[in-house]
Design an enzyme around this catalytic site. Structure first.
Site, PDB file in Angstrom:
ATOM      1  N   SER A  98       0.837  -1.198   0.000  1.00 26.56           N
ATOM      2  CA  SER A  98       0.000   0.000   0.000  1.00 26.56           C
ATOM      3  C   SER A  98       0.872   1.248   0.000  1.00 26.56           C
ATOM      4  O   SER A  98       1.970   1.256   0.566  1.00 26.56           O
ATOM      5  CB  SER A  98      -0.854  -0.009   1.271  1.00 26.56           C
ATOM      6  OG  SER A  98      -1.446   1.259   1.471  1.00 26.56           O
ATOM      7  N   TYR A 122      -1.624  -0.624  10.705  1.00 29.72           N
ATOM      8  CA  TYR A 122      -1.900  -1.166   9.367  1.00 29.72           C
ATOM      9  C   TYR A 122      -0.693  -0.930   8.446  1.00 29.72           C
ATOM     10  O   TYR A 122      -0.189  -1.846   7.797  1.00 29.72           O
ATOM     11  CB  TYR A 122      -3.167  -0.504   8.802  1.00 29.72           C
ATOM     12  CG  TYR A 122      -3.295  -0.607   7.306  1.00 29.72           C
ATOM     13  CD1 TYR A 122      -3.535  -1.832   6.697  1.00 29.72           C
ATOM     14  CD2 TYR A 122      -3.177   0.531   6.500  1.00 29.72           C
ATOM     15  CE1 TYR A 122      -3.632  -1.921   5.313  1.00 29.72           C
ATOM     16  CE2 TYR A 122      -3.276   0.446   5.130  1.00 29.72           C
ATOM     17  CZ  TYR A 122      -3.504  -0.784   4.538  1.00 29.72           C
ATOM     18  OH  TYR A 122      -3.597  -0.869   3.176  1.00 29.72           O
ATOM     19  N   LYS A 126       2.156  -3.602   6.607  1.00 23.92           N
ATOM     20  CA  LYS A 126       2.464  -3.658   5.162  1.00 23.92           C
ATOM     21  C   LYS A 126       3.967  -3.538   4.951  1.00 23.92           C
ATOM     22  O   LYS A 126       4.563  -4.275   4.163  1.00 23.92           O
ATOM     23  CB  LYS A 126       1.738  -2.530   4.411  1.00 23.92           C
ATOM     24  CG  LYS A 126       0.246  -2.752   4.284  1.00 23.92           C
ATOM     25  CD  LYS A 126      -0.067  -3.939   3.380  1.00 23.92           C
ATOM     26  CE  LYS A 126      -1.538  -4.264   3.328  1.00 23.92           C
ATOM     27  NZ  LYS A 126      -1.833  -5.556   2.700  1.00 23.92           N
TER      28      LYS A 126
HETATM   29  C1  UD1 Z   1      -6.629   4.780   3.783  1.00 22.65           C
HETATM   30  C2  UD1 Z   1      -5.203   4.256   3.893  1.00 22.65           C
HETATM   31  C3  UD1 Z   1      -4.914   3.383   2.711  1.00 22.65           C
HETATM   32  C4  UD1 Z   1      -5.950   2.280   2.620  1.00 22.65           C
HETATM   33  C5  UD1 Z   1      -7.328   2.924   2.483  1.00 22.65           C
HETATM   34  C6  UD1 Z   1      -8.406   1.864   2.422  1.00 22.65           C
HETATM   35  C7  UD1 Z   1      -3.403   5.579   4.889  1.00 22.65           C
HETATM   36  C8  UD1 Z   1      -2.570   6.811   4.801  1.00 22.65           C
HETATM   37  N1  UD1 Z   1      -4.303   5.400   3.909  1.00 22.65           N
HETATM   38  O1  UD1 Z   1      -6.661   5.677   2.663  1.00 22.65           O
HETATM   39  O2  UD1 Z   1      -3.642   2.811   2.850  1.00 22.65           O
HETATM   40  O3  UD1 Z   1      -5.696   1.455   1.514  1.00 22.65           O
HETATM   41  O4  UD1 Z   1      -7.559   3.753   3.606  1.00 22.65           O
HETATM   42  O5  UD1 Z   1      -8.666   1.350   3.668  1.00 22.65           O
HETATM   43  O6  UD1 Z   1      -3.241   4.801   5.805  1.00 22.65           O
HETATM   44  N2  UD1 Z   1     -12.946  11.361   3.415  1.00 22.65           N
HETATM   45  C9  UD1 Z   1     -13.967  12.245   3.758  1.00 22.65           C
HETATM   46  N3  UD1 Z   1     -15.116  11.740   4.279  1.00 22.65           N
HETATM   47  C10 UD1 Z   1     -15.320  10.411   4.493  1.00 22.65           C
HETATM   48  C11 UD1 Z   1     -14.282   9.511   4.144  1.00 22.65           C
HETATM   49  C12 UD1 Z   1     -13.094  10.032   3.621  1.00 22.65           C
HETATM   50  O7  UD1 Z   1     -13.820  13.457   3.580  1.00 22.65           O
HETATM   51  O8  UD1 Z   1     -16.399  10.022   4.997  1.00 22.65           O
HETATM   52  C13 UD1 Z   1     -11.713  11.889   2.806  1.00 22.65           C
HETATM   53  C14 UD1 Z   1     -10.441  11.629   3.609  1.00 22.65           C
HETATM   54  O9  UD1 Z   1     -10.205  12.655   4.536  1.00 22.65           O
HETATM   55  C15 UD1 Z   1      -9.384  11.563   2.499  1.00 22.65           C
HETATM   56  C16 UD1 Z   1     -10.152  10.971   1.293  1.00 22.65           C
HETATM   57  O10 UD1 Z   1     -11.528  11.209   1.578  1.00 22.65           O
HETATM   58  O11 UD1 Z   1      -8.955  12.857   2.143  1.00 22.65           O
HETATM   59  C17 UD1 Z   1      -9.946   9.493   1.092  1.00 22.65           C
HETATM   60  O12 UD1 Z   1     -10.179   8.796   2.327  1.00 22.65           O
HETATM   61  P1  UD1 Z   1     -10.327   7.205   2.387  1.00 22.65           P
HETATM   62  O13 UD1 Z   1     -11.194   6.742   1.296  1.00 22.65           O
HETATM   63  O14 UD1 Z   1     -10.702   6.850   3.803  1.00 22.65           O
HETATM   64  O15 UD1 Z   1      -8.866   6.646   2.091  1.00 22.65           O
HETATM   65  P2  UD1 Z   1      -7.436   7.067   2.705  1.00 22.65           P
HETATM   66  O16 UD1 Z   1      -7.565   7.540   4.096  1.00 22.65           O
HETATM   67  O17 UD1 Z   1      -6.755   7.931   1.699  1.00 22.65           O
END
Ligand code: UD1
Length: 310
Positions: A98, A122, A126
């Site tokens: 990842s 996590y 990895k």
């Molecule tokens: C995280 C992990 C990644 C993992 C992925 C799937 C880290 C740094 N990243 O990615 O390795 O593969 O989860 O489990 O450990 N967001 C919102 N509202 C929400 C959900 C998300 O605004 O309800 C935003 C987050 O702040 C972020 C983006 O959307 O900016 C993506 O978030 P998300 O889909 O949770 O993935 P990551 O955190 O990038």
């Protein structure tokens, strides 16, 4: 082909649908990757040439709350698998790593040579497995190992038959947006709009799951040519903000995504996206599907399967 799953995060129905899509029969064996005796019987009964190892837990917050479960499943499971592979002299392996191994990297886009600094359990699991596989590869040149560093896998198969079916309320952006579009959740909470990005919301490199799957096929082909150890990013090579994703989803699907801006989520990074040039060079692979395809397919899956696989 043989699929092993303990179904802790998935449903057997997925296999029926894979068979429908591919027209191929898949041998499904229920069992746990940590169980070496079980793995041994599978390797004895099937002529296995290569393994794609997806059997990892992946929820960041859950890993912080329950680190031992993550070390046990992700690290011990990988050790058990490579021990049994060694015993049966099967030495071609694709491992799901990842982009989380880069941690708070300052470099954008992020090349594979960027410093590694995972910062949650996590991410540590990895990186630990990557290290184990690097050492294994250095000790025995018969091993061919691809460490694939995924950026943000999203979307669904274009048939709408297989997609993401998270347990409970989704943690990740795309399944959350899909469930808001379907009316299952009231509104999206956007975690912060004061990051130093194009519109203040977090930027990620979203990659369509079918492109991701094709990256594995490309890796398997390269392993077959005795490539040794290969560490590659699987990403599109550019990032989109949360708001850009929400707007694209609305445009493509015609569904409204009500949202509100809330506090930043602890542990979130402002922006990361892949330097995807090595995958192009080494695997002859690059993403073919864009954000609009991702949103269309995610919605197709969600609207056809409002209750997931059940
Ligand atoms: C995280 C992990 C990644 C993992 C992925 C799937 C880290 C740094 N990243 O990615 O390795 O593969 O989860 O489990 O450990 N967001 C919102 N509202 C929400 C959900 C998300 O605004 O309800 C935003 C987050 O702040 C972020 C983006 O959307 O900016 C993506 O978030 P998300 O889909 O949770 O993935 P990551 O955190 O990038």
């Amino acid at each position: 082909m043989v699929i092993i799953d303990n179904f802790c995060n998935s449903k057997p129905e997925v296999i029926n649908r894979i068979q429908k899509i591919t027209g191929k029969t898949v041998a499904l064996i229920q069992g746990d990757v940590r169980d070496k005796v079980f793995l041994g019987t599978v390797f004895k009964q099937h002529a296995i040439k290569a393994v794609i190892h997806f059997a990892g837990l992946k929820a960041v917050a859950e890993s912080v709350a329950n680190p031992l479960r993550y070390y046990d499943n992700n690290v011990m499971g990988s050790l058990a698998l490579v021990e049994v592979m060694t015993e049966f002299n099967v030495k071609n392996l694709v491992f799901s790593s990842s982009a989380t191994v880069y941690g708070f990297s300052d470099t954008k886009p992020i090349p594979e040579t960027a410093p590694l600094s995972p910062f949650n359990p996590y991410g540590h699991t990895k990186r630990m497995v990557e290290q184990i596989l690097e050492d294994l590869s250095a000790s025995d040149s018969a091993w061919n190992i691809a460490l694939l560093r995924y950026f943000n896998p999203v979307g669904a198969h274009e048939s709408g038959m297989i997609g993401e079916d998270p347990n409970g309320i989704p943690n990740n952006l795309m399944p959350y947006v899909s469930q808001v579009a379907a009316g299952k959740l009231k509104e999206l909470s956007i975690f912060g709009n004061d990051y130093p990005t194009v519109d203040g919301t977090g930027v990620r490199d979203y990659i369509h799951v079918v492109d991701l799957a094709l990256g594995h096929v490309a890796a398997l082909n390269v392993l077959d040519k005795n490539c040794g150890l290969l560490t590659v990013n699987l990403g599109a090579g550019h990032g989109y903000s949360v708001l850009e994703l929400v707007h694209t989803f609305q445009e493509v699907t015609g569904r409204a995504i009500p949202y509100r801006i809330v506090e930043r989520r602890a542990g979130d990074i402002a922006m990361y996206f892949a330097d995807a040039t090595l995958a192009k060079q080494k695997l002859a692979w690059q993403t073919q599907r864009d954000l609009a395809d991702i949103c269309r397919d995610a919605w197709h899956w969600q609207s056809q399967n409002p209750q997931g696989y059940s």
